[in-house]
Design an enzyme around this catalytic site. Structure first.
Site, PDB file in Angstrom:
ATOM      1  N   ARG A   1      35.810   3.378   0.036  1.00 24.80           N
ATOM      2  CA  ARG A   1      36.052   4.310  -1.061  1.00 24.80           C
ATOM      3  C   ARG A   1      35.562   5.692  -0.613  1.00 24.80           C
ATOM      4  NH1 ARG A   1      32.474   1.848  -5.456  1.00 24.80           N
ATOM      5  NH2 ARG A   1      33.159   3.663  -6.664  1.00 24.80           N
TER       6      ARG A   1
ATOM      7  N   SER B   1      33.571   7.964  -2.371  1.00 30.54           N
ATOM      8  CA  SER B   1      32.374   8.550  -2.967  1.00 30.54           C
ATOM      9  C   SER B   1      31.346   8.850  -1.886  1.00 30.54           C
ATOM     10  CB  SER B   1      31.760   7.588  -3.994  1.00 30.54           C
ATOM     11  OG  SER B   1      31.168   6.480  -3.333  1.00 30.54           O
TER      12      SER B   1
ATOM     13  N   LYS C   1      27.521  -5.812  -4.741  1.00 35.16           N
ATOM     14  CA  LYS C   1      27.545  -6.139  -6.167  1.00 35.16           C
ATOM     15  C   LYS C   1      28.881  -5.794  -6.812  1.00 35.16           C
ATOM     16  CE  LYS C   1      25.117  -2.002  -7.919  1.00 35.16           C
ATOM     17  NZ  LYS C   1      25.785  -1.541  -9.103  1.00 35.16           N
ATOM     18  N   ASP C   2      29.748  -5.040  -6.099  1.00 31.74           N
ATOM     19  CA  ASP C   2      31.082  -4.738  -6.608  1.00 31.74           C
ATOM     20  C   ASP C   2      32.088  -5.835  -6.274  1.00 31.74           C
ATOM     21  OD1 ASP C   2      30.257  -2.295  -7.603  1.00 31.74           O
ATOM     22  OD2 ASP C   2      30.883  -1.162  -5.824  1.00 31.74           O
TER      23      ASP C   2
ATOM     24  N   SER D   1      26.582  -0.789 -17.121  1.00 26.81           N
ATOM     25  CA  SER D   1      26.286  -2.165 -16.741  1.00 26.81           C
ATOM     26  C   SER D   1      25.863  -2.983 -17.957  1.00 26.81           C
ATOM     27  CB  SER D   1      25.161  -2.174 -15.697  1.00 26.81           C
ATOM     28  OG  SER D   1      24.532  -3.423 -15.625  1.00 26.81           O
ATOM     29  N   LEU D   2      26.568  -4.076 -18.222  1.00 24.70           N
ATOM     30  CA  LEU D   2      26.184  -4.952 -19.338  1.00 24.70           C
ATOM     31  C   LEU D   2      24.808  -5.563 -19.096  1.00 24.70           C
ATOM     32  CD1 LEU D   2      29.416  -6.877 -20.410  1.00 24.70           C
ATOM     33  CD2 LEU D   2      28.470  -4.749 -21.299  1.00 24.70           C
ATOM     34  N   ARG D   3      24.489  -5.840 -17.827  1.00 24.04           N
ATOM     35  CA  ARG D   3      23.164  -6.376 -17.508  1.00 24.04           C
ATOM     36  C   ARG D   3      22.083  -5.381 -17.891  1.00 24.04           C
ATOM     37  NH1 ARG D   3      19.783  -5.043 -13.479  1.00 24.04           N
ATOM     38  NH2 ARG D   3      21.436  -3.757 -12.581  1.00 24.04           N
ATOM     39  N   ARG D   4      22.230  -4.131 -17.448  1.00 21.23           N
ATOM     40  CA  ARG D   4      21.225  -3.127 -17.777  1.00 21.23           C
ATOM     41  C   ARG D   4      21.164  -2.893 -19.279  1.00 21.23           C
ATOM     42  NH1 ARG D   4      23.233   0.518 -12.831  1.00 21.23           N
ATOM     43  NH2 ARG D   4      21.837  -0.249 -11.195  1.00 21.23           N
TER      44      ARG D   4
ATOM     45  N   ARG E   1      29.666   6.117 -16.970  1.00 15.88           N
ATOM     46  CA  ARG E   1      30.212   5.786 -15.659  1.00 15.88           C
ATOM     47  C   ARG E   1      30.418   7.038 -14.830  1.00 15.88           C
ATOM     48  NH1 ARG E   1      35.210   2.899 -15.081  1.00 15.88           N
ATOM     49  NH2 ARG E   1      34.467   2.908 -12.926  1.00 15.88           N
ATOM     50  N   GLY E   2      30.816   6.828 -13.570  1.00 17.06           N
ATOM     51  CA  GLY E   2      31.042   7.934 -12.658  1.00 17.06           C
ATOM     52  C   GLY E   2      30.171   7.822 -11.420  1.00 17.06           C
TER      53      GLY E   2
ATOM     54  N   VAL F   1      27.225   8.683  -8.672  1.00 24.37           N
ATOM     55  CA  VAL F   1      25.802   8.942  -8.862  1.00 24.37           C
ATOM     56  C   VAL F   1      25.580  10.400  -9.256  1.00 24.37           C
ATOM     57  CG1 VAL F   1      23.580   9.122  -7.672  1.00 24.37           C
ATOM     58  CG2 VAL F   1      25.028   7.109  -7.319  1.00 24.37           C
TER      59      VAL F   1
ATOM     60  N   THR G   1      27.638  12.480 -10.602  1.00 25.31           N
ATOM     61  CA  THR G   1      28.202  12.760 -11.927  1.00 25.31           C
ATOM     62  C   THR G   1      27.246  12.325 -13.029  1.00 25.31           C
ATOM     63  OG1 THR G   1      30.441  12.441 -11.052  1.00 25.31           O
ATOM     64  CG2 THR G   1      30.180  12.359 -13.451  1.00 25.31           C
ATOM     65  N   ARG G   2      26.669  11.153 -12.860  1.00 22.56           N
ATOM     66  CA  ARG G   2      25.752  10.638 -13.886  1.00 22.56           C
ATOM     67  C   ARG G   2      24.484  11.493 -13.962  1.00 22.56           C
ATOM     68  NH1 ARG G   2      26.025   4.055 -13.135  1.00 22.56           N
ATOM     69  NH2 ARG G   2      27.789   4.153 -11.711  1.00 22.56           N
TER      70      ARG G   2
ATOM     71  N   CYS H   1      31.902  -8.606 -14.604  1.00 17.31           N
ATOM     72  CA  CYS H   1      31.352  -7.451 -15.323  1.00 17.31           C
ATOM     73  C   CYS H   1      31.341  -7.687 -16.824  1.00 17.31           C
ATOM     74  CB  CYS H   1      32.177  -6.210 -15.002  1.00 17.31           C
ATOM     75  SG  CYS H   1      31.845  -5.562 -13.361  1.00 17.31           S
TER      76      CYS H   1
END
Length: 309
Positions: A11, A13, A85-86, A131-134, A151-152, A154, A156-157, A244
């Site tokens: 990717r 990024s 993890k993706d 993240s649903l986990r977080r 989202r976005g 690092v 961007t966030r 996810c």
């Protein structure tokens, strides 16, 4: 003898490029090859293009891998570099994970704008996380906190955080380390209380099954402790049909020839949970993960998973 450059898919990024560059550097050192023998090919994925909704809403983890895997299957790429993890637990026919680089720190990093730690945030504060986990772990510890989809990239966030859109966010410490940005973290989350996503912090390399030329190339940089730990974690995830759409956490640690695994499943609101811990020989890493997943699923019962979206 290979004369054309190996084509490495990634990717675009900054973090993905850093991971691809690390992979190239390790291969150059392992095989004494010049940089021009490795061409980094950047592809845009659907997950990169859709940033206004959670992954669960738009299709899950495969959104970050589909375009790369399509070119692996056609032979346009020799191998692809991913954040482990993706990766979906089920890969397309004909492809496999061939190697893992040495794992970075798998902890989550809390980045607070109005308070330095999760527990010091004022009541009613807002945290951004996709993240649903977080989200579930935040609600488990701070049910008074508002969590919004965030989202976005690092960068961007962090910009959204700085602009005041939220009071805090959480990112993988591994990514911050690879981007030389560890200092933005204001708290490092204890994995015993705030466990990471399975495979967090590990870079994996995906290639075609049976491509001996590529497999021999990658075998030289495969890190066996990371392979065993992440194989256990992905087996746990697979046994729970994890994606996810499900808040699942888990991590394995290699200690000599032994492996210790801790796993956790939660309801999205963080009010119910089931934990599991297992250990055994590293050679049985996958079996340990499957057993842990089966054990926690049976303990939770089918009702635990009802209503998950």
């Amino acid at each position: 003898m290979q004369t054309k450059p190996f084509r490495i898919g990634t990717r675009g990024s900054p973090l993905a490029l850093a991971q691809a560059s690390e992979t190239r550097a390790r291969l150059m050192a392992a095989h004494n090859l010049p940089e021009e023998m490795f061409e980094i090919v950047v592809l845009s994925t659907k997950g990169d293009r859709i940033t206004d909704r959670s992954l669960a809403e738009v299709g899950g983890k495969g959104l970050f891998t589909e375009e790369l895997e399509a070119q692996l299957l056609t032979g346009e790429l020799d191998f692809a570099v991913h954040s482990s993890k993706d990766m979906p637990t089920l890969l397309p026919p004909g492809l496999e994970i061939s190697a893992y680089l040495p794992r970075e720190d798998f902890r989550d990093a809390f980045i607070g704008r109005t308070a330095p730690t999760l527990m010091e945030l004022p009541e009613g504060a807002t945290i951004g996380s996709s993240s649903l986990r977080r989200q579930a772990l935040i609600r488990r510890r701070r049910p008074d906190i508002s969590v919004i989809v965030f989202r976005g990239l690092v960068e961007t966030r962090l910009r959204k955080l700085e602009e005041g859109q939220v009071d805090a966010t959480l990112l993988a410490l591994a990514g911050l380390n690879r981007l030389s940005m560890p200092d933005v973290a204001t708290e490092l989350m204890n994995p015993a209380e705030f466990p990471p996503a399975p495979a967090q912090g590990a870079i994996c390399i995906e290639s075609r099954i049976g491509d001996r030329r590529v497999l021999e190339l990658l075998d030289a940089i495969n890190h066996r402790p990371t392979w065993d730990a992440v194989s256990c974690e992905r087996a746990f995830l697979a046994a729970l049909d994890g994606s996810c759409r499900t808040p699942i956490a888990g991590y394995a640690i290699c200690d000599g020839d032994n492996l210790k695994f801790s796993g956790l499943i939660l309801t999205p609101d963080g009010t119910k949970e089931h934990a599991v811990q297992m250990e055994g020989p590293r050679i049985d890493a996958g079996t340990i993960g499957v057993k842990a997943g089966t054990t926690v699923r049976e303990a939770a019962g089918t009702g635990f998973f009802e209503g998950w979206v």
